[in-house]
Motif scaffolding. Structure first.
Motif, PDB file in Angstrom:
ATOM      1  N   GLN A   1       0.753  -1.120   0.122  1.00  0.00           N
ATOM      2  CA  GLN A   1       0.291  -0.249  -0.098  1.00  0.00           C
ATOM      3  C   GLN A   1       0.775   1.532   0.254  1.00  0.00           C
ATOM      4  N   GLY A   2       2.162   1.060   0.100  1.00  0.00           N
ATOM      5  CA  GLY A   2       3.107   2.712   0.454  1.00  0.00           C
ATOM      6  C   GLY A   2       3.165   2.739   1.854  1.00  0.00           C
ATOM      7  N   PRO A   3       4.238   3.224   2.177  1.00  0.00           N
ATOM      8  CA  PRO A   3       4.962   3.876   3.065  1.00  0.00           C
ATOM      9  C   PRO A   3       2.734   4.934   3.805  1.00  0.00           C
ATOM     10  N   GLY A   4       2.476   4.662   4.970  1.00  0.00           N
ATOM     11  CA  GLY A   4       1.524   5.328   5.541  1.00  0.00           C
ATOM     12  C   GLY A   4       0.054   5.217   5.496  1.00  0.00           C
ATOM     13  N   ARG A   5      -0.049   3.948   4.819  1.00  0.00           N
ATOM     14  CA  ARG A   5      -1.407   3.727   3.289  1.00  0.00           C
ATOM     15  C   ARG A   5      -2.169   2.524   4.319  1.00  0.00           C
ATOM     16  N   SER A   6      -3.023   2.433   4.408  1.00  0.00           N
ATOM     17  CA  SER A   6      -4.118   1.892   5.514  1.00  0.00           C
ATOM     18  C   SER A   6      -4.196   0.239   4.578  1.00  0.00           C
ATOM     19  N   ALA A   7      -5.115  -0.731   5.105  1.00  0.00           N
ATOM     20  CA  ALA A   7      -5.737  -1.276   4.132  1.00  0.00           C
ATOM     21  C   ALA A   7      -7.315  -0.950   4.340  1.00  0.00           C
ATOM     22  N   PHE A   8      -7.487  -0.528   6.017  1.00  0.00           N
ATOM     23  CA  PHE A   8      -8.574  -0.265   6.048  1.00  0.00           C
ATOM     24  C   PHE A   8      -9.051   2.010   5.846  1.00  0.00           C
ATOM     25  N   PRO A   9      -9.447   2.298   4.780  1.00  0.00           N
ATOM     26  CA  PRO A   9      -8.934   3.578   4.675  1.00  0.00           C
ATOM     27  C   PRO A   9     -10.285   4.396   5.487  1.00  0.00           C
ATOM     28  N   GLY A  10     -11.406   3.950   5.675  1.00  0.00           N
ATOM     29  CA  GLY A  10     -12.119   4.176   5.651  1.00  0.00           C
ATOM     30  C   GLY A  10     -13.409   4.978   4.917  1.00  0.00           C
ATOM     31  N   PRO A  11     -13.720   6.216   5.167  1.00  0.00           N
ATOM     32  CA  PRO A  11     -14.614   6.757   4.514  1.00  0.00           C
ATOM     33  C   PRO A  11     -13.555   7.477   2.773  1.00  0.00           C
ATOM     34  N   CYS A  12     -14.192   7.727   2.255  1.00  0.00           N
ATOM     35  CA  CYS A  12     -13.238   8.354   0.634  1.00  0.00           C
ATOM     36  C   CYS A  12     -12.642   9.915   1.292  1.00  0.00           C
ATOM     37  N   ARG A  13     -11.892  10.419   1.540  1.00  0.00           N
ATOM     38  CA  ARG A  13     -12.114  11.946   2.285  1.00  0.00           C
ATOM     39  C   ARG A  13     -12.648  12.909   0.564  1.00  0.00           C
ATOM     40  N   SER A  14     -13.416  13.732   0.139  1.00  0.00           N
ATOM     41  CA  SER A  14     -14.155  14.728  -0.234  1.00  0.00           C
ATOM     42  C   SER A  14     -12.824  15.096  -1.032  1.00  0.00           C
ATOM     43  N   GLY A  15     -12.104  15.677  -1.128  1.00  0.00           N
ATOM     44  CA  GLY A  15     -10.388  15.607  -1.927  1.00  0.00           C
ATOM     45  C   GLY A  15      -9.772  14.925  -2.976  1.00  0.00           C
ATOM     46  N   ALA A  16     -10.124  13.749  -2.809  1.00  0.00           N
ATOM     47  CA  ALA A  16      -9.509  12.542  -3.886  1.00  0.00           C
ATOM     48  C   ALA A  16     -10.153  13.236  -4.881  1.00  0.00           C
ATOM     49  N   PRO A  17      -8.897  12.923  -6.096  1.00  0.00           N
ATOM     50  CA  PRO A  17      -9.519  13.370  -7.125  1.00  0.00           C
ATOM     51  C   PRO A  17     -10.141  12.321  -7.742  1.00  0.00           C
ATOM     52  N   PRO A  18     -11.140  12.565  -9.319  1.00  0.00           N
ATOM     53  CA  PRO A  18     -11.925  11.706  -9.225  1.00  0.00           C
ATOM     54  C   PRO A  18     -11.471  10.439  -9.714  1.00  0.00           C
ATOM     55  N   HIS A  19     -10.741  10.331  -9.920  1.00  0.00           N
ATOM     56  CA  HIS A  19     -11.110   8.468 -10.822  1.00  0.00           C
ATOM     57  C   HIS A  19      -9.999   7.738  -9.662  1.00  0.00           C
ATOM     58  N   HIS A  20      -9.763   8.929  -9.004  1.00  0.00           N
ATOM     59  CA  HIS A  20      -8.783   8.197  -7.387  1.00  0.00           C
ATOM     60  C   HIS A  20      -9.813   6.463  -6.498  1.00  0.00           C
ATOM     61  N   GLN A  21      -9.241   5.610  -6.380  1.00  0.00           N
ATOM     62  CA  GLN A  21      -9.529   4.947  -6.347  1.00  0.00           C
ATOM     63  C   GLN A  21      -8.584   4.255  -4.357  1.00  0.00           C
ATOM     64  N   GLU A  22      -8.850   3.933  -3.683  1.00  0.00           N
ATOM     65  CA  GLU A  22      -8.966   3.652  -2.304  1.00  0.00           C
ATOM     66  C   GLU A  22      -8.617   2.540  -1.982  1.00  0.00           C
ATOM     67  N   PRO A  23      -7.569   2.255  -1.571  1.00  0.00           N
ATOM     68  CA  PRO A  23      -7.131   0.809  -1.760  1.00  0.00           C
ATOM     69  C   PRO A  23      -8.547  -0.696  -1.027  1.00  0.00           C
ATOM     70  N   GLN A  24      -8.278  -1.367  -1.527  1.00  0.00           N
ATOM     71  CA  GLN A  24      -9.574  -2.256  -0.899  1.00  0.00           C
ATOM     72  C   GLN A  24      -8.710  -3.688  -1.025  1.00  0.00           C
ATOM     73  N   MET A  25      -9.572  -4.124   0.436  1.00  0.00           N
ATOM     74  CA  MET A  25      -8.973  -4.900   1.276  1.00  0.00           C
ATOM     75  C   MET A  25      -9.104  -6.452  -0.068  1.00  0.00           C
ATOM     76  N   THR A  26      -8.054  -7.262  -0.702  1.00  0.00           N
ATOM     77  CA  THR A  26      -8.017  -8.223  -0.855  1.00  0.00           C
ATOM     78  C   THR A  26      -7.957  -9.837  -0.130  1.00  0.00           C
ATOM     79  N   THR A  27      -7.856 -10.368  -1.362  1.00  0.00           N
ATOM     80  CA  THR A  27      -6.830 -12.312  -0.319  1.00  0.00           C
ATOM     81  C   THR A  27      -6.563 -12.569  -0.739  1.00  0.00           C
ATOM     82  N   LYS A  28      -5.672 -13.281  -0.415  1.00  0.00           N
ATOM     83  CA  LYS A  28      -3.873 -13.948  -1.520  1.00  0.00           C
ATOM     84  C   LYS A  28      -4.510 -15.759  -0.670  1.00  0.00           C
ATOM     85  N   THR A  29      -4.138 -16.650  -1.581  1.00  0.00           N
ATOM     86  CA  THR A  29      -4.481 -17.248  -1.123  1.00  0.00           C
ATOM     87  C   THR A  29      -2.905 -17.620  -0.397  1.00  0.00           C
ATOM     88  N   LEU A  30      -2.710 -18.879   0.755  1.00  0.00           N
ATOM     89  CA  LEU A  30      -1.509 -18.985   1.083  1.00  0.00           C
ATOM     90  C   LEU A  30      -0.336 -19.283   0.723  1.00  0.00           C
TER      91      LEU A  30
END
Ligand SMILES: C=C(O[C@@H]1C=C(C(=O)O)C=C[C@H]1O)C(=O)O
Length: 138
Positions: free
Chosen positions: A19-48
């Motif tokens: 996610q890069g430094p300081g980024r959380s996988a649990f970002p909470g609500p979108c910030r209003s200042g985000a650019p139009p196509h900005h996608q918050e990190p999604q919680m994804t799954t990976k197999t073991l």
């Protein structure tokens, strides 16, 4: 197939899913200042299997278990280093209070030799880092 939550950090910087430094996988609500196509990190799954790099479930399971042991060992190693730092600080303070210097190079040479004898050349580098943690940079 065993599915686990994606790890918050991956094996190396820039790895997929990192996610890069300081980024959380649990970002909470979108910030209003985000650019139009900005996608918050999604919680994804990976197999073991994906998490470990193994090619079989059997190997992935073994690696997953062994990594748990390594994490527990690392916790103990970190705890021991912190304990060593505290003991080293007592010695340094006593010497400084008595009018002496913080650093004693002859003793540090003995510590370096101890690690080199046990672990080879990388042991010296490890001991130098540990000494820096214990007495700061000289
Ligand atoms: C702890 C001491 O003081 C300093 C710290 C050392 C250490 O952390 O091992 C070794 C030598 C000194 O530079 C000591 O003299 O034993």
């Amino acid at each position: 197939m065993v599915v686990l939550l994606e790890q918050l950090t991956s094996d190396f910087p820039g790895a997929p899913g990192r996610q890069g430094p300081g980024r959380s996988a649990f970002p909470g609500p979108c910030r209003s200042g985000a650019p139009p196509h900005h996608q918050e990190p999604q919680m994804t799954t990976k197999t073991l299997t994906e998490q470990t790099g193994a090619r079989t479930e059997e190997a992935a399971s073994l690696i997953g278990d062994a990594r748990e042991r390594i994490d527990a060992l690392d916790d103990r190693i970190i705890g021991l280093i912190q304990e060593r730092m505290a003991v080293s600080a007592v010695i340094q303070e006593a010497r400084i209070t008595s009018g002496g210097r913080r650093v004693n190079l002859a003793r540090e040479m003995d510590v370096l030799a101890h690690y080199r004898d046990a672990l080879g050349k990388p042991g010296t580098a490890l001991a130098m880092t540990m000494l820096e943690l214990c007495r700061g940079r000289v």
